[in-house]
Scaffold this motif. Structure first.
Motif, PDB file in Angstrom:
ATOM      1  N   GLU A  31      -6.254   2.586  -2.571  1.00 13.42           N
ATOM      2  CA  GLU A  31      -5.493   1.422  -2.085  1.00 13.42           C
ATOM      3  C   GLU A  31      -4.138   1.793  -1.497  1.00 13.42           C
ATOM      4  OE1 GLU A  31      -5.260  -0.953  -5.625  1.00 13.42           O
ATOM      5  OE2 GLU A  31      -7.121  -2.015  -5.141  1.00 13.42           O
ATOM      6  N   GLY A  32      -3.863   3.087  -1.363  1.00 17.53           N
ATOM      7  CA  GLY A  32      -2.548   3.506  -0.912  1.00 17.53           C
ATOM      8  C   GLY A  32      -2.525   4.054   0.506  1.00 17.53           C
ATOM      9  N   ARG A  43       3.769   1.715  -1.647  1.00 13.60           N
ATOM     10  CA  ARG A  43       4.162   1.950  -3.044  1.00 13.60           C
ATOM     11  C   ARG A  43       2.979   2.489  -3.853  1.00 13.60           C
ATOM     12  NH1 ARG A  43       4.180   0.480  -8.164  1.00 13.60           N
ATOM     13  NH2 ARG A  43       6.158   0.476  -9.321  1.00 13.60           N
ATOM     14  N   LYS A  44       1.789   1.951  -3.595  1.00 13.52           N
ATOM     15  CA  LYS A  44       0.603   2.410  -4.316  1.00 13.52           C
ATOM     16  C   LYS A  44       0.331   3.888  -4.043  1.00 13.52           C
ATOM     17  CE  LYS A  44      -1.620  -2.154  -4.422  1.00 13.52           C
ATOM     18  NZ  LYS A  44      -2.721  -2.991  -3.869  1.00 13.52           N
ATOM     19  N   SER A  68       0.814  -1.225   0.000  1.00 15.29           N
ATOM     20  CA  SER A  68       0.000   0.000   0.000  1.00 15.29           C
ATOM     21  C   SER A  68       0.845   1.272   0.000  1.00 15.29           C
ATOM     22  CB  SER A  68      -0.947   0.007   1.206  1.00 15.29           C
ATOM     23  OG  SER A  68      -0.220  -0.017   2.423  1.00 15.29           O
ATOM     24  N   ASN A  84      -2.502   6.184  -5.656  1.00 11.30           N
ATOM     25  CA  ASN A  84      -3.776   5.471  -5.594  1.00 11.30           C
ATOM     26  C   ASN A  84      -4.504   5.787  -4.285  1.00 11.30           C
ATOM     27  OD1 ASN A  84      -5.843   3.525  -5.389  1.00 11.30           O
ATOM     28  ND2 ASN A  84      -4.697   2.052  -6.620  1.00 11.30           N
ATOM     29  N   ASP A 135       2.077   5.413  -7.282  1.00 13.45           N
ATOM     30  CA  ASP A 135       0.879   5.417  -8.128  1.00 13.45           C
ATOM     31  C   ASP A 135      -0.125   6.505  -7.762  1.00 13.45           C
ATOM     32  OD1 ASP A 135       2.001   3.129  -9.263  1.00 13.45           O
ATOM     33  OD2 ASP A 135       0.896   1.784  -7.922  1.00 13.45           O
TER      34      ASP A 135
END
Length: 323
Positions: free
Chosen positions: A270-271, A260-261, A258, A267, A265
């Protein structure tokens, strides 16, 4: 500015970048070092080959001192320590554990060793086994946290050790830096403030979240799982906290990857956007050099104001006692 932290690390200003996984890239670390602070590569869950590439990259971007942060719960910690010794990295900071088995061999090659501590007892232990300085990180910080506030922790650690203390946790400006120096600290470490810079490789969604968040817009997730972390409150953070009550296994599963997301990303769903409570003090994205210069200017101005207040109090006392 010259003090023990600047002299120890060979830097112009006693400002250190936090060792942030995914966010602590060579580009950002080099920008901090070039601006007079100490940039830190966040090795996170890197393998040796990935860290070697990052070290090669930062050496192309700066000729100033830099460091590497190693998380001791990483399965590659031994490999990473061997690599930083091979590469003769100037500074190593350690988090999430006791680095005692590594300190002697790092110091043999002249590497400065600075562990992160969350208690005064841990700080005293690190001093006994040869640490060059300690980073006292309070629970206001982003990412994995302890249980003591920065104000109390830094105060206690500075009373407990003779080596330099670097304050961390909720620090984003020169006033906070002055407050930490008043307690006895000789440097500060910042993570969240450096994420909200143009040089940071973090996703724009992350930077925007920091700028728009207030001082009450972070929460702690993972406490029931044994690894509490402060993150910006999002739908995902609320979901994790709910799962920690209902289903610990599922909470653990959704947290995997999570960070890295969030960082890479952006995100939102989901992060885990790890950030300190100081998000409420950060109102704009700036260049790293501007951040450091602004902090040092405000730090100096704050000390001057405090000195004027001290003189006024002293003069009032002199007048009172002379009557």
């Amino acid at each position: 500015m010259k003090n023990r932290v600047c002299e120890l690390l060979g830097i112009k200003y006693p400002i250190i970048m936090g060792g942030m996984s995914w966010a602590g890239t060579p580009k950002l670390a080099a920008a901090v070092s070039n601006a007079g602070g100490l940039g830190i590569i966040g090795s996170g869950a890197m393998k040796g080959e990935h860290l070697k590439k990052a070290i090669d990259e930062i050496r192309q971007l700066t000729d100033k001192p830099f460091g590497v942060n190693i998380i001791l719960v990483s399965p590659y910690a031994d490999e990473l320590v061997d690599l930083v010794i091979q590469e003769r990295v100037p500074v190593v900071t350690f988090g999430a554990g006791n680095p005692s088995k590594y300190i002697a061999k790092l110091k043999e090659i002249g590497t400065k060793v600075i562990p992160v501590v969350a208690s005064d007892n841990m700080a005293k232990m690190m001093e006994r086994i040869g640490a060059d300085a300690v980073i006292a990180e309070g629970m206001e910080s982003g990412g994995h946290i302890g249980e003591v506030t920065t104000l109390v922790l830094v105060n206690a650690v500075c009373r407990s050790v003779g080596i330099p203390v670097i304050a961390a946790g909720g620090i984003a400006d020169g006033k906070a830096m002055a407050a930490m120096f008043a307690l006895g600290a000789e440097g500060i470490q910042m993570g969240t403030r450096f994420i909200a810079t143009y040089e940071a490789d973090t996703h724009e969604n992350f930077k925007k979240l920091i700028v728009k968040s207030g001082i009450r817009d972070t929460v702690v997730t993972g406490a029931t799982l044994g690894h509490p972390a402060r993150v910006i409150e999002t739908r995902f953070a609320k979901k994790v906290r709910e799962l920690e009550v209902k289903n610990l296994q599922e909470a653990e599963e959704v947290l995997v990857g999570s960070l890295r997301k969030a960082v890479v990303d952006g995100n939102i769903d989901e992060g885990s956007f790890m950030a300190g409570q100081c998000v409420g003090l950060i109102n704009e994205i700036k260049h790293v050099d501007e951040v450091i210069q602004d902090i040092m200017k405000e730090f100096t101005q704050t000390l001057e104001k405090l000195n004027n207040v001290r003189m006024e109090i002293y003069n009032d006392l002199e007048l009172t006692y002379s009557k």
